[in-house]
Enzyme design. Structure first.
Site: not given
Ligand code: NAI
Ligand code: MG
Length: 487
Positions: A192, A300
């Site tokens: 997803k 990140c």
């Protein structure tokens, strides 16, 4: 004083160099890719994905509900039981190589769509995201029939069906990081993508169809958090691989506790970049700029905290500001753009909140005086000076082009300050002394540490963090073990 031009606060202006969009067509509506076919969502619902650089709708995207997730997991299970787990590993590898080659062939289209859907500068999607995604498929294709050599003395076997949830900062690259090792190890997947950047995953589904992968080996379903949660909680999933916020990572950990599902979580970061006085300062400044302004700071492992040894503070800051003034902020499809659009209105809101917090906490804010386009979501490259160790902008992940600067006098002091964070994903060290590099790399609590460079990736290197940055490793041999039973 530099003259202000439309795009940059420098005394010269680059001619526009937009990448063309006329070499491909996108559909106006995308359904779910389940069992090798495009199927309408049982939810009957769709949502729009927009271009964050102009706020225009690009396409309508199906929203998968629980029943759709169930159909995708069942398709993945069927493909695992009947086809993929029975196929000789060398045959599996051929399909993965085929994906890699097709991705290279279609690299230009993937790069343009990545920049349109997510806002990142074309220079990065073209030179970093797409080539690295192809490299991951090539690398893991090579391992598929050599798993026994990768783990001598063990008998590696696939886990089954992997549920994979990815974020919006590196949409195609994260899909490759997740899908390539899973397939090489003999698993089937349900992936997803994030709701603001589904398009390159959907193009990848088309490519996978073209590569004639057996139906159901890769299923791609779209939707937001509720769709992700339905995937995490589905009893037919053997492993969850997640990259995203620490908050959602913690939710996932709670919901799979006691279920026997395996998980790898790659969460946030607040990386320290450390410049010693003996570093090559110009090279370090370029690395710092790359470390925080690359991909609008939506990284990140972004080097969002800068520690400068006191003696070179003024020189470093002067050079950083000078370099910031030449950064081009604007159209992501323009080949000269350094900083594209912020991914979403929500993320821009988060970044702007932190800019206010930084000023209110007493730090000194610097932004070059570049003009921003009138439509879309934008943030100037930002520097905060005189930042206190306890300040929220030095502690919390901002996920935007915002750098917090602190100083230090001794090695012990900087190690202590750099480690004083909830995160532990990455760090950078700039010095011409190898001994300092080795001393720091052994004491900094970070999964990845770069020395005299930053944000360099390779499929053969493991990536992942300590503490609230998550657990498990992706990339390299470590990335294989996350998709195998090793008994
Ligand atoms: P998020 O963690 O909500 O989104 C990441 C993915 O998780 C998306 O595909 C999303 O649909 C899905 N998701 C959301 N809620 C879920 C749930 N309950 N169960 C399963 N899946 C779920 O991240 P968001 O809200 O887009 O960004 C918020 C902050 O997270 C950012 O400001 C940044 O600090 C951090 N972040 C970190 C990333 C990283 O690479 N480590 C990537 C994206 C965001
Ligand atoms: Mg979008």
């Amino acid at each position: 004083m530099a003259t202000k031009t439309k795009k940059q606060a420098f005394d010269w202006q680059l001619a526009p160099a937009p990448e063309s969009k006329d070499h491909f067509t996108l559909k106006s509506e995308y359904d779910l890719f389940i069992g090798g076919k495009w199927v309408k969502p049982k939810s009957g619902k769709y949502f729009d994905t927009i271009n964050p650089a102009n706020e225009q709708k690009i396409a309508r995207i199906a929203e998968a509900n629980q029943a759709d997730v169930d159909a995708a997991v069942k398709a993945a299970r069927k493909a695992y039981d009947n086809v993929w787990s029975k196929m000789p590993a060398a045959e599996r590898a051929k399909y993965i190589y085929r994906i890699a080659r097709l991705l290279q062939e279609k690299a230009r289209q993937f790069a343009v769509v990545e920049s349109m859907d997510g806002g990142k500068a074309i220079r990065e999607s073209r030179d970093v995201d797409v080539p690295l995604a192809a490299a991951h498929f090539f690398y893991y294709a090579g391992w598929a029939d050599k798993l026994g050599y990768a783990f001598p003395g063990k008998t590696p076997s696939a886990l089954g069906v992997a549920g994979q949830i990815i974020p919006w900062n590196f949409p195609l690259l994260m899909a490759a990081w997740k899908i390539a090792p899973a397939l090489a190890c003999g698993n089937t997947v349900v992936l997803k993508p994030a709701e603001t950047t589904p398009l390159t995953s959907l193009l990848l589904a088309e490519l996978i169809q073209e590569a004639e992968l057996p139906d159901g080996v890769v299923n791609i379903i779209t939707g937001a958090g509720a769709t992700g949660a339905a995937l995490v909680n589905h009893p037919g999933i053997d492993k969850i691989a997640f990259t995203g916020s620490t908050g959602v990572g913690k939710l996932i950990q709670k919901s799979i506790a006691g279920t026997g599902k395996k998980a790898t979580l790659e969460l946030g970061g607040k990386a320290a970049n450390i410049i010693f006085a003996d570093a090559t300062i110009d090279q370090a400044v370029e690395g710092i700029i790359n470390g925080i302004y690359f991909n609008q700071g939506h990284v990140c492992c972004a080097g969002s905290r800068l520690f400068v040894e006191e003696g070179v503070h003024d020189e470093v800051i002067r050079k950083l500001k000078h370099r910031m003034r030449s950064l081009v902020v604007g159209d992501p499809l323009d080949k000269n753009t350094d900083i594209g659009a912020i991914n979403s209105k929500e993320q821009l809101g988060t970044i702007n909140k932190y800019l206010k917090v930084g000023v209110a906490d007493g730090a000194e804010m610097y932004q070059p005086a570049c003009e921003l386009p009138s439509k879309g979501f934008w943030c100037r490259p930002t520097l905060f000076l005189n930042v206190a160790q306890s300040a929220r902008i030095a502690q919390e992940e901002i996920f935007g082009p915002v750098l917090a600067v602190q100083t230090f006098r001794t090695v012990d002091e900087v190690i202590q300050k750099a480690n004083n964070t909830l995160y532990g994903l990455s760090a950078g060290v700039w010095t011409d002394k190898g001994s300092k590099i080795f001393n720091l790399t052994s004491k900094l609590r970070a999964g990845v540490i770069w020395a005299n460079t930053y944000n360099k990736f390779d499929p053969t290197s493991p990536f992942g963090g300590y503490k609230e940055s998550g657990y498990g490793r992706e990339g390299g041999l470590h990335g294989l073990s996350a998709y195998l039973n090793l008994s």
